[in-house]
Scaffold this active site. Structure first.
Site, PDB file in Angstrom:
ATOM      1  N   SER A  94       0.490  -1.427   0.150  1.00 42.72           N
ATOM      2  CA  SER A  94       0.332   0.175  -0.054  1.00 42.72           C
ATOM      3  C   SER A  94       0.876   0.945  -0.406  1.00 42.72           C
ATOM      4  O   SER A  94       1.820   1.129   0.529  1.00 42.72           O
ATOM      5  CB  SER A  94      -0.511  -0.403   1.583  1.00 42.72           C
ATOM      6  OG  SER A  94      -1.552   1.109   1.368  1.00 42.72           O
TER       7      SER A  94
ATOM      8  N   TYR B  32      -2.233  -1.079  10.646  1.00 39.04           N
ATOM      9  CA  TYR B  32      -2.622  -1.435   9.421  1.00 39.04           C
ATOM     10  C   TYR B  32      -1.113  -1.496   8.816  1.00 39.04           C
ATOM     11  O   TYR B  32      -0.526  -2.096   8.036  1.00 39.04           O
ATOM     12  CB  TYR B  32      -3.662  -1.252   9.499  1.00 39.04           C
ATOM     13  CG  TYR B  32      -3.774  -1.068   7.132  1.00 39.04           C
ATOM     14  CD1 TYR B  32      -4.317  -2.340   6.580  1.00 39.04           C
ATOM     15  CD2 TYR B  32      -3.677  -0.475   6.291  1.00 39.04           C
ATOM     16  CE1 TYR B  32      -4.071  -2.971   5.484  1.00 39.04           C
ATOM     17  CE2 TYR B  32      -3.083  -0.544   5.654  1.00 39.04           C
ATOM     18  CZ  TYR B  32      -4.070  -1.495   4.963  1.00 39.04           C
ATOM     19  OH  TYR B  32      -3.823  -1.878   3.590  1.00 39.04           O
TER      20      TYR B  32
ATOM     21  N   LYS C 126       2.126  -3.733   6.458  1.00 41.90           N
ATOM     22  CA  LYS C 126       2.508  -3.608   4.919  1.00 41.90           C
ATOM     23  C   LYS C 126       3.953  -3.684   4.541  1.00 41.90           C
ATOM     24  O   LYS C 126       4.640  -4.428   4.078  1.00 41.90           O
ATOM     25  CB  LYS C 126       1.375  -2.585   4.882  1.00 41.90           C
ATOM     26  CG  LYS C 126       0.128  -2.791   4.159  1.00 41.90           C
ATOM     27  CD  LYS C 126      -0.025  -3.781   3.274  1.00 41.90           C
ATOM     28  CE  LYS C 126      -1.870  -4.379   3.350  1.00 41.90           C
ATOM     29  NZ  LYS C 126      -1.952  -5.533   2.642  1.00 41.90           N
TER      30      LYS C 126
HETATM   31  P1  NAD Z   1     -11.441  -6.689   0.266  1.00 44.07           P
HETATM   32  O1  NAD Z   1     -11.348  -6.651   2.682  1.00 44.07           O
HETATM   33  O2  NAD Z   1     -12.116  -6.708  -0.240  1.00 44.07           O
HETATM   34  O3  NAD Z   1     -10.419  -7.962   0.054  1.00 44.07           O
HETATM   35  C1  NAD Z   1      -9.630  -8.730   1.076  1.00 44.07           C
HETATM   36  C2  NAD Z   1      -9.839 -10.532   1.125  1.00 44.07           C
HETATM   37  O4  NAD Z   1      -9.453 -10.861   2.130  1.00 44.07           O
HETATM   38  C3  NAD Z   1     -11.713 -10.094   2.295  1.00 44.07           C
HETATM   39  O5  NAD Z   1     -12.244 -11.437   0.968  1.00 44.07           O
HETATM   40  C4  NAD Z   1     -11.556 -11.162   3.079  1.00 44.07           C
HETATM   41  O6  NAD Z   1     -12.721 -11.754   3.035  1.00 44.07           O
HETATM   42  C5  NAD Z   1      -9.895 -12.369   2.751  1.00 44.07           C
HETATM   43  N1  NAD Z   1      -9.838 -12.151   4.027  1.00 44.07           N
HETATM   44  C6  NAD Z   1      -9.101 -12.061   4.996  1.00 44.07           C
HETATM   45  N2  NAD Z   1      -8.426 -12.045   5.666  1.00 44.07           N
HETATM   46  C7  NAD Z   1      -8.125 -13.245   5.374  1.00 44.07           C
HETATM   47  C8  NAD Z   1      -7.371 -14.819   6.091  1.00 44.07           C
HETATM   48  N3  NAD Z   1      -6.989 -14.680   7.152  1.00 44.07           N
HETATM   49  N4  NAD Z   1      -8.089 -15.640   5.253  1.00 44.07           N
HETATM   50  C9  NAD Z   1      -8.523 -15.348   4.045  1.00 44.07           C
HETATM   51  N5  NAD Z   1      -8.846 -15.184   3.747  1.00 44.07           N
HETATM   52  C10 NAD Z   1      -8.752 -13.639   4.380  1.00 44.07           C
HETATM   53  O7  NAD Z   1      -9.680  -5.511   0.538  1.00 44.07           O
HETATM   54  P2  NAD Z   1      -9.734  -5.610  -1.156  1.00 44.07           P
HETATM   55  O8  NAD Z   1      -9.494  -3.730  -0.950  1.00 44.07           O
HETATM   56  O9  NAD Z   1      -9.588  -6.482  -2.135  1.00 44.07           O
HETATM   57  O10 NAD Z   1      -7.828  -5.052  -0.518  1.00 44.07           O
HETATM   58  C11 NAD Z   1      -6.941  -6.434  -1.105  1.00 44.07           C
HETATM   59  C12 NAD Z   1      -5.682  -6.362  -0.514  1.00 44.07           C
HETATM   60  O11 NAD Z   1      -5.016  -5.018  -0.761  1.00 44.07           O
HETATM   61  C13 NAD Z   1      -5.857  -6.397   1.152  1.00 44.07           C
HETATM   62  O12 NAD Z   1      -4.739  -6.837   1.974  1.00 44.07           O
HETATM   63  C14 NAD Z   1      -5.566  -4.294   1.330  1.00 44.07           C
HETATM   64  O13 NAD Z   1      -5.036  -4.544   2.661  1.00 44.07           O
HETATM   65  C15 NAD Z   1      -4.335  -4.605   0.458  1.00 44.07           C
HETATM   66  N6  NAD Z   1      -4.580  -2.911   0.186  1.00 44.07           N
HETATM   67  C16 NAD Z   1      -6.172  -2.539  -0.268  1.00 44.07           C
HETATM   68  C17 NAD Z   1      -6.665  -0.943  -0.451  1.00 44.07           C
HETATM   69  C18 NAD Z   1      -7.562  -0.676  -0.973  1.00 44.07           C
HETATM   70  O14 NAD Z   1      -8.029   1.169  -0.513  1.00 44.07           O
HETATM   71  N7  NAD Z   1      -8.794  -1.636  -0.728  1.00 44.07           N
HETATM   72  C19 NAD Z   1      -5.006  -0.142  -0.681  1.00 44.07           C
HETATM   73  C20 NAD Z   1      -3.543  -0.284  -0.407  1.00 44.07           C
HETATM   74  C21 NAD Z   1      -3.744  -1.893  -0.117  1.00 44.07           C
HETATM   75  C1  WQD Z   2      -8.963   9.896   0.902  1.00 45.63           C
HETATM   76  C2  WQD Z   2      -9.367  11.619   0.979  1.00 45.63           C
HETATM   77  C3  WQD Z   2      -9.473  12.122   3.059  1.00 45.63           C
HETATM   78  C4  WQD Z   2     -13.238  10.282   4.046  1.00 45.63           C
HETATM   79  C5  WQD Z   2      -6.705   4.857   2.940  1.00 45.63           C
HETATM   80  C6  WQD Z   2      -6.103   4.256   3.390  1.00 45.63           C
HETATM   81  C7  WQD Z   2      -4.821   3.511   3.303  1.00 45.63           C
HETATM   82  C8  WQD Z   2      -5.173   2.727   1.972  1.00 45.63           C
HETATM   83  C9  WQD Z   2      -6.361   3.559   1.356  1.00 45.63           C
HETATM   84  C10 WQD Z   2      -5.253   0.173   2.372  1.00 45.63           C
HETATM   85  C11 WQD Z   2      -8.362  11.893   2.675  1.00 45.63           C
HETATM   86  C12 WQD Z   2     -11.210  12.258   2.495  1.00 45.63           C
HETATM   87  C13 WQD Z   2     -12.467  10.536   3.581  1.00 45.63           C
HETATM   88  C14 WQD Z   2     -14.343  11.111   4.077  1.00 45.63           C
HETATM   89  C15 WQD Z   2     -13.506  12.950   3.614  1.00 45.63           C
HETATM   90  N1  WQD Z   2      -5.378   1.459   2.229  1.00 45.63           N
HETATM   91  N2  WQD Z   2     -11.749  12.444   2.770  1.00 45.63           N
HETATM   92  N3  WQD Z   2     -13.620  11.924   4.256  1.00 45.63           N
HETATM   93  O1  WQD Z   2      -7.017   7.921   3.577  1.00 45.63           O
HETATM   94  O2  WQD Z   2      -5.882   7.904   1.377  1.00 45.63           O
HETATM   95  O3  WQD Z   2      -6.610   5.829   2.891  1.00 45.63           O
HETATM   96  O4  WQD Z   2      -7.377   3.960   1.670  1.00 45.63           O
HETATM   97  O5  WQD Z   2      -3.706   0.358   2.373  1.00 45.63           O
HETATM   98  O6  WQD Z   2      -3.683   2.619   4.102  1.00 45.63           O
HETATM   99  O7  WQD Z   2      -5.478   5.113   4.634  1.00 45.63           O
HETATM  100  O8  WQD Z   2      -8.457   6.627   1.752  1.00 45.63           O
HETATM  101  O9  WQD Z   2     -10.079   7.305   0.859  1.00 45.63           O
HETATM  102  O10 WQD Z   2     -10.599   7.272   3.603  1.00 45.63           O
HETATM  103  O11 WQD Z   2      -9.151   9.672   1.879  1.00 45.63           O
HETATM  104  O12 WQD Z   2     -13.040  14.234   3.487  1.00 45.63           O
HETATM  105  O13 WQD Z   2     -16.052  10.256   4.805  1.00 45.63           O
HETATM  106  O14 WQD Z   2     -11.226  12.120   1.384  1.00 45.63           O
HETATM  107  O15 WQD Z   2      -9.341  12.957   3.511  1.00 45.63           O
HETATM  108  O16 WQD Z   2      -7.891  13.515   2.207  1.00 45.63           O
HETATM  109  P1  WQD Z   2      -7.257   7.477   1.602  1.00 45.63           P
HETATM  110  P2  WQD Z   2      -9.604   8.016   2.163  1.00 45.63           P
END
Ligand code: NAD
Ligand code: WQD
Length: 337
Positions: A125, A149, A153
């Site tokens: 991330s 969290y 990562k």
């Molecule tokens: P998500 O929650 O939709 O998908 C994660 C999946 O993993 C879910 O289906 C959940 O049921 C499964 N899971 C969790 N723990 C598990 C376990 N112990 N065993 C088996 N399955 C398990 O999330 P997403 O948004 O699709 O994110 C996927 C990955 O990407 C995550 O690792 C997340 O940290 C990373 N990521 C997400 C974002 C984002 O903003 N969505 C940003 C950066 C990184």
């Molecule tokens: C985006 C912008 C908020 C909600 C998070 C995690 C990051 C990654 C992605 C996994 C910011 C603003 C938000 C609201 C708002 N996940 N905001 N009102 O914070 O960039 O990243 O998700 O790895 O680790 O921290 O994403 O969508 O929460 O916020 O004004 O109700 O929107 O302040 O500027 P963020 P976000």
């Protein structure tokens, strides 16, 4: 041999990546404990692609379950999405986050090693850039975290680096996603969070569909063009394509690489709200609220490494992302059932 194990494949990014893998000719095995997703997502992946997926409802923390999958399938590479991902929740229940994300990854890797599988693409991330770097972020910047969290990562990236040092035939790619949004153009799969969303676009989507009244804009006094936070939003289908490219790269190279997946362009909270309003045909109600603890002003990628290594580039713009998110939301007002 082209069989990919996708952990977390029923989730938001995982389901879109499975579609992209199947459309690119890979066989897909999904392992998901469904703690944050629904089994119905698997049927939808099959409906979109017209192809079958093998599904194991199982936990990555359970070594025997991981082994069973490698025993029953000749897995070539792993794409590892499974993990807990809510920043605020990770502060409240850190032990669950460290246990699920780190122990889970270690059990999965132990099983990979036992069965001689040496290629992994990991969901990292942009959060690993912490609070002290200045955008655009490049992969060589120092990593850090401000919450459990984020630390999971940073630590998992380090674990993968160490494994590659210990075994020069191992290949690991950590993809650092910026802010994934949008949905597949079919409207069949998309982001389906439990409860009130924490992230911007899922929150706006619920305002657009009438389940929530008004977006709280967290701060309008940042040092940004309109004072609101700027992020690098990336279409989940562009992100999914990046995984197929990363799997190919991992099959042709050894060692560890961290690679940003972003557009390289930032959008402000107000720009996203306006684009979503255009997509759904009515303005998104909003009010200015205090800053959210832990937020930074600006985050966006330098995406040149992905272009260089994978020949990958994001295609969709913010209007397309909002249009596809709205298409999914209006077709699935109560999520994936
Ligand atoms: P998500 O929650 O939709 O998908 C994660 C999946 O993993 C879910 O289906 C959940 O049921 C499964 N899971 C969790 N723990 C598990 C376990 N112990 N065993 C088996 N399955 C398990 O999330 P997403 O948004 O699709 O994110 C996927 C990955 O990407 C995550 O690792 C997340 O940290 C990373 N990521 C997400 C974002 C984002 O903003 N969505 C940003 C950066 C990184
Ligand atoms: C985006 C912008 C908020 C909600 C998070 C995690 C990051 C990654 C992605 C996994 C910011 C603003 C938000 C609201 C708002 N996940 N905001 N009102 O914070 O960039 O990243 O998700 O790895 O680790 O921290 O994403 O969508 O929460 O916020 O004004 O109700 O929107 O302040 O500027 P963020 P976000």
């Amino acid at each position: 041999m082209n069989k990919i194990l996708v952990t977390g494949g029923a989730g938001f990014i995982g389901s879109h990546t499975c579609v992209e893998l199947l459309n690119s000719g890979y066989d897909v095995v999904i392992m998901d404990n469904l703690c944050n997703s629904k089994e119905a997502a698997i049927g939808r992946i099959e409906k979109i692609t017209g192809k079958k997926v093998k599904f194991y409802k199982a936990d990555i923390c359970d070594f025997d379950s991981c082994c069973k999958i490698f025993e029953e399938n000749e897995i070539d590479s792993v794409i590892h999405f499974a993990g807990l991902k809510a920043v605020g929740e990770s502060v409240r229940i850190p032990v669950e986050y460290y246990s699920n994300n780190i122990t889970g990854t270690l059990e999965l890797i132990k099983a990979m090693k036992k069965y001689g599988c040496k290629k992994i693409v990991f969901s990292s991330s942009a959060t690993v850039y912490g609070m002290n770097n200045k955008a655009p972020y490049t992969e060589d910047m120092p990593t850090s975290a401000t919450n459990p969290y984020g630390y999971t990562k940073v630590m998992i990236e380090q674990i993968l680096r160490d494994i590659c040092v210990s075994d020069d035939s191992f290949s690991a790619v950590a993809l650092r996603y910026f802010n994934p949004i949008g949905a597949h153009s079919s409207g069949l799969i998309g982001e389906d969070p439990n409860g009130i969303p924490n992230n911007l676009v899922p929150y706006i989507a619920q305002v657009a569909i009438g389940k929530l009244e008004c977006l709280s804009v967290y701060g309008d006094d940042y040092d940004t063009p309109d004072g609101t936070g700027v992020r690098d939003y990336i279409h989940v289908c562009d992100l999914a394509r990046g995984h197929v490219d990363a799997v190919k790269y991992a099959s042709e190279h050894t060692g560890f690489e961290a690679v940003n997946l972003g557009t390289g362009k930032g959008s402000s909270v107000l720009e996203v709200a306006d684009a979503y309003g255009k997509a759904c045909g009515k303005p998104i109600a909003r009010k200015i609220a205090p800053r959210r603890a832990g937020d930074i002003a600006t985050s966006f990628a330098d995406a040149s490494k992905a272009a260089r290594l994978f020949n990958w580039q994001a295609k969709a713009d913010i209007n397309q992302m909002c249009a596809d998110s709205w298409n999914f939301t209006k077709n699935n007002p109560d999520g994936i059932k």
